[in-house]
Scaffold this active site. Sequence first.
Site, mmCIF file in Angstrom:
data_model
loop_
_atom_site.group_PDB
_atom_site.id
_atom_site.type_symbol
_atom_site.label_atom_id
_atom_site.label_comp_id
_atom_site.label_asym_id
_atom_site.label_seq_id
_atom_site.Cartn_x
_atom_site.Cartn_y
_atom_site.Cartn_z
ATOM 1 C CE1 TYR A 60 -4.442 1.181 0.827
ATOM 2 C CE2 TYR A 60 -3.112 3.024 1.577
ATOM 3 C CZ TYR A 60 -4.333 2.505 1.195
ATOM 4 O OH TYR A 60 -5.456 3.307 1.178
ATOM 5 C CG LEU A 61 4.178 3.624 -2.310
ATOM 6 C CD1 LEU A 61 4.846 4.077 -1.016
ATOM 7 C CD2 LEU A 61 5.212 3.068 -3.277
ATOM 8 C CD GLN B 249 4.412 9.447 1.497
ATOM 9 O OE1 GLN B 249 5.018 9.977 2.422
ATOM 10 N NE2 GLN B 249 4.865 8.357 0.889
ATOM 11 C CG MET C 277 -1.413 15.895 -0.149
ATOM 12 S SD MET C 277 -0.819 15.871 -1.869
ATOM 13 C CE MET C 277 -2.173 16.675 -2.713
ATOM 14 N N GLY C 278 -4.513 13.008 2.163
ATOM 15 C CA GLY C 278 -5.795 12.323 2.298
ATOM 16 C C GLY C 278 -6.028 11.213 1.294
ATOM 17 C CE LYS D 296 -9.963 11.834 3.609
ATOM 18 N NZ LYS D 296 -10.450 12.850 4.580
ATOM 19 C CD GLU E 72 2.220 -9.715 3.147
ATOM 20 O OE1 GLU E 72 3.396 -10.095 3.100
ATOM 21 O OE2 GLU E 72 1.511 -9.579 2.132
#
Length: 486
Positions: A260-261, A267, A269-270, A273, A299
């Site tokens: 998850y990147l 980054q 900045m929302g 979500k 994981e």
Amino acid sequence: MTNRIKSSNTLLTFDANEVTNIKLVWDIEELKNKDNKENKDKENKAHIKDEGEEEEQKEKKEEEEKEDDGGPISFHPTYSHQIFNEDKIQGYEPCKIDIYMGAGSLTSYIDTNYTLQSKNLTNVEGEFLKVFSKQDPPISKQSFYKYIEEKEKLFKPIGKKIHEYSIIDKESGKETEYEIYFGRITDQVVFRYHEKLQIFVLWYIDGSSYIWTDDPNWDIFFIFEKRIIDGEKRYGITGYSTIYNFYHHPEQTRARISQYLILPPYQRMGHGKYLFNSIYQYYKTNDGFYGPIYDITIEDPADEFNLLRNYVDLKNIMDEKLFDNVILDLNANNKSVFEEIRKKLLIPYKQSKLCLEIYLFSKFLGTPNSDTKYKEYRISIKKRLYKQNIGDSEQIEKIKQQVAEENQENLRLEQEELQELQDIENKKNGTNIKVDIKPKELTTPPGPEKNKEEIEKDRLEEILELYKELEKNYHKTLSSLNLISK
């Protein structure tokens, strides 16, 4: 006036992260602006008279780099140890590596002043070629410029569009649009694009590795930024997540988020979500590899990802009012509530219980520590922390004991074998020599052993520290949800 070019013949070691610049390029104008700036820097450098002026120019350049010069978005890797041993590059001053990528297509070009003058130097290009796409390796500067000018504008997002949203910059008030796409690794277009994209997990997720793309169970979600350039829509990668589909009896799928990147320029900045909720929403109405989704797990989540997950999950639970009828006690039987949460929101039982912990924490804020219910709440969490953390250390001690016993047994067997050989010699020579193998002495003498009371005291202190950290994280989550003042 004589031109002065500062150089060094001394072999040096550089931090790979500091000397590497990743640059996302949207159009040819950014490259032209970059070239103009570099030419200007060269002219300034050619007229430097002394070291004082050189230092002044360096400071000026650093200030200019902080400003938007119309060039490509640029950022450094966080990790390079899976590419260069211990994040180190050996070479000569100056050492600079610029990795250019099409913002959407990820077509790449590696620009370096690096020259292979010695076998002691790190083969930068060679090491990068090992981890870059095999189908679409980096191309030459001339080919890259031509590609950006003629073809980058033709790039379209990969997969099927499932969501769109916009974010307004708090300082400038500028609104930027983003789109989220879904794809399966069995789609060759998705497969090929992911092969170019996956280099980012080595740079930004510690201990990560490439996924096994021959396995058809992988799903991928992409975020793309949308811009209008010269009246045309353009797209650039913002972030992505890989999901593995596990079988769940009888005919369901358990989806597990593996990677998850969100890329560094995007980054805080929302986006996290929006991507997380898009994953949930997609799997609520679409089957996984084996059938309907049972739940979504994670994981080995990092601490920051846990904060994001707790925020998203608790907000979704509260929006659905699924905690309205919950028993406000961690030891109460809330299984029916947790099962309803799983069915409606795909949140696993364990995560729902954790969300309840955070929710209850908000109810106890301002409550005296002596309050019976609050005391029971704290004890319940500390018991969980003890089981999760101390239980592991007890298992380690058991393993250590097993290893020690195995070593002792191996020593005994070795001594018996040597004694049998010695007995043959004893019989020949009429001697009675006994073999005595002693264990190897420890290089560092062990310290005094702690008694059970001291060990338990250390463990409890560890749990108290963990609980304090947990409270801080719960405060952050509740503040984000506006349930308490920041």
